[in-house]
Design an enzyme around this catalytic site. Structure first.
Site, PDB file in Angstrom:
ATOM      1  N   ASP A  83     -14.295  76.478   2.665  1.00 15.98           N
ATOM      2  CA  ASP A  83     -13.529  75.259   2.370  1.00 15.98           C
ATOM      3  C   ASP A  83     -12.965  75.366   0.944  1.00 15.98           C
ATOM      4  OD1 ASP A  83     -12.628  72.636   2.808  1.00 15.98           O
ATOM      5  OD2 ASP A  83     -14.509  71.732   2.138  1.00 15.98           O
ATOM      6  N   HIS A  84     -12.251  74.338   0.514  1.00 13.16           N
ATOM      7  CA  HIS A  84     -11.607  74.290  -0.813  1.00 13.16           C
ATOM      8  C   HIS A  84     -11.943  75.401  -1.816  1.00 13.16           C
ATOM      9  CE1 HIS A  84      -9.847  70.264  -0.624  1.00 13.16           C
ATOM     10  NE2 HIS A  84     -10.929  69.891   0.032  1.00 13.16           N
ATOM     11  N   ASP A 115      -6.524  75.987  -1.865  1.00 12.95           N
ATOM     12  CA  ASP A 115      -6.064  74.644  -2.190  1.00 12.95           C
ATOM     13  C   ASP A 115      -5.192  74.673  -3.445  1.00 12.95           C
ATOM     14  OD1 ASP A 115      -5.679  72.058  -2.956  1.00 12.95           O
ATOM     15  OD2 ASP A 115      -7.807  71.534  -3.103  1.00 12.95           O
ATOM     16  N   GLY A 233     -11.862  64.448   3.939  1.00 11.63           N
ATOM     17  CA  GLY A 233     -12.393  63.108   3.669  1.00 11.63           C
ATOM     18  C   GLY A 233     -12.786  62.399   4.949  1.00 11.63           C
ATOM     19  N   GLY A 234     -13.393  63.122   5.869  1.00 11.02           N
ATOM     20  CA  GLY A 234     -13.694  62.580   7.196  1.00 11.02           C
ATOM     21  C   GLY A 234     -14.761  61.493   7.218  1.00 11.02           C
ATOM     22  N   THR A 235     -15.527  61.348   6.145  1.00 13.11           N
ATOM     23  CA  THR A 235     -16.575  60.317   6.110  1.00 13.11           C
ATOM     24  C   THR A 235     -15.966  58.934   5.931  1.00 13.11           C
ATOM     25  OG1 THR A 235     -18.121  61.858   5.081  1.00 13.11           O
ATOM     26  CG2 THR A 235     -18.612  59.501   4.819  1.00 13.11           C
ATOM     27  N   VAL A 255     -16.164  66.907   7.153  1.00 14.94           N
ATOM     28  CA  VAL A 255     -17.174  65.879   6.896  1.00 14.94           C
ATOM     29  C   VAL A 255     -18.202  66.427   5.909  1.00 14.94           C
ATOM     30  CG1 VAL A 255     -18.981  64.461   7.941  1.00 14.94           C
ATOM     31  CG2 VAL A 255     -16.878  64.936   9.229  1.00 14.94           C
ATOM     32  N   THR A 257     -19.769  63.931   2.891  1.00 16.27           N
ATOM     33  CA  THR A 257     -20.600  62.834   2.367  1.00 16.27           C
ATOM     34  C   THR A 257     -21.537  62.251   3.431  1.00 16.27           C
ATOM     35  OG1 THR A 257     -18.758  62.333   0.887  1.00 16.27           O
ATOM     36  CG2 THR A 257     -20.475  60.665   1.065  1.00 16.27           C
TER      37      THR A 257
END
Ligand code: 13P
Length: 307
Positions: A83-84, A115, A233-235, A255, A257
């Site tokens: 990820d990122h 990113d 920011g799926g949370t 997801v 957080t």
């Protein structure tokens, strides 16, 4: 049994209107219950680590995550994703993104994210293009980001309603079209009202503000970009919005957080109890929020040519 690769799996999700979730692992013992829940729900998902999770949390290194993954992986239900990796990070520092991504590819990560979203468009295209060249040599798909998905930076976010109404930082459809065509990225992370959960010491245990998705804007982006879209920011996004977003082009949802906070609450008392909290949260997410029980059967079915 040989299964399709990550690029094909996410593309299938996009074509049939389902989603591949990615779960961040900021603490190594979180990985086992995440994989177990994916298997128990017969779902498919990505196990992810972002640079900030070995810099600011306890996932240690690219290699440590890979080694942990090798112990618990289940190819019918999981793949490893980087990820990122920011070109400029959340503290405004320049990162040697090429070296990190090259290492991940060598270590066996099956998809990567670069990113460049804090850069001007041209530079974001140029950096993404370099990574596409590198990763495609290994047959590995590349996720890139255009627009500002805020939340990881230190300091307070602008009030959410103001941000949503003004569309500040939203990905522009015209730029998305150009970005994908010129960079050659496989998946595009977009800003459409979504925000990341806070990661600063002061903010990381706070409840994340509820976010929405601008569905009309998403439909425009899906048409313009014409590649699977990623929702970071799926949370804490209302499940209704997520479900509609999936029908409009979101093929991967990140997801962090939602599973990190239950783990952190218990980790100093008992790792087993913290792992159990992650497992229970995962089951709820997979079955009742994302509604992707049994997605592994659909997404990994062989001989789907022409679909
Ligand atoms: P949340 O922490 O809001 O779930 O965001 C996760 C994410 O987008 C990681 O890339």
């Amino acid at each position: 049994m040989s299964y399709p690769g990550t690029e094909e799996i996410v593309r299938r999700a996009w074509q049939i209107g389902t989603v591949v979730p990615g779960f961040n692992i900021p603490y190594l013992p979180m990985m086992e219950p995440v994989v177990r829940a994916l298997r128990d729900c017969n779902s498919f998902g990505l196990i992810m680590v972002a640079r900030l999770e070995w810099e600011k949390f306890e996932s240690k290194s690219l290699r440590a995550i890979r080694d942990e993954y090798e112990k618990v992986k289940d190819e019918k239900h999981t793949r490893l994703h980087l990820d990122h990796v920011p070109v400029i990070d959340e503290d405004d520092l320049r990162v040697d993104f090429e070296a990190i991504i090259a290492e991940a590819v060598e270590l066996g990560y099956k998809s990567v994210m670069v990113d460049g979203s804090r850069l001007p468009l041209e530079e974001n295209i140029a950096c993404t293009k370099k990574i596409v060249k590198l990763a495609h040599r290994y047959g590995i798909p590349v996720e890139a980001e255009l627009g500002a998905v805020m939340g990881h930076e230190a300091g307070p976010l602008p009030p959410y309603e103001e941000l949503f109404a003004s569309k500040k930082g939203f990905t522009s459809p015209d730029e998305a079209k150009r970005f994908v065509e010129e960079s050659g990225c496989d998946w595009l992370s977009v800003a459409i009202g979504n925000i990341h959960g806070a990661i600063s010491a002061a903010g990381k245990q706070q409840k994340k503000p509820e976010a929405r998705i601008d569905l009309e804007h998403l439909a425009l982006l899906n048409k313009a970009a014409n590649v699977p879209l990623v929702l970071h920011g799926g949370t804490g996004i209302a499940p209704d919005y997520v479900q509609q977003g999936i029908k409009l082009g979101i093929a991967k949802i990140n997801v962090a957080t939602a599973i990190r906070q239950p783990y952190e609450k218990l980790m100093s008392e008992s790792i087993e109890a913290a792992q159990e909290a992650v497992y229970q949260t995962m089951i709820k997410l997979l079955r009742y929020e994302l509604e992707i029980g049994n997605s592994a059967d659909i997404l990994l079915k062989t001989n789907m040519e022409g679909k």
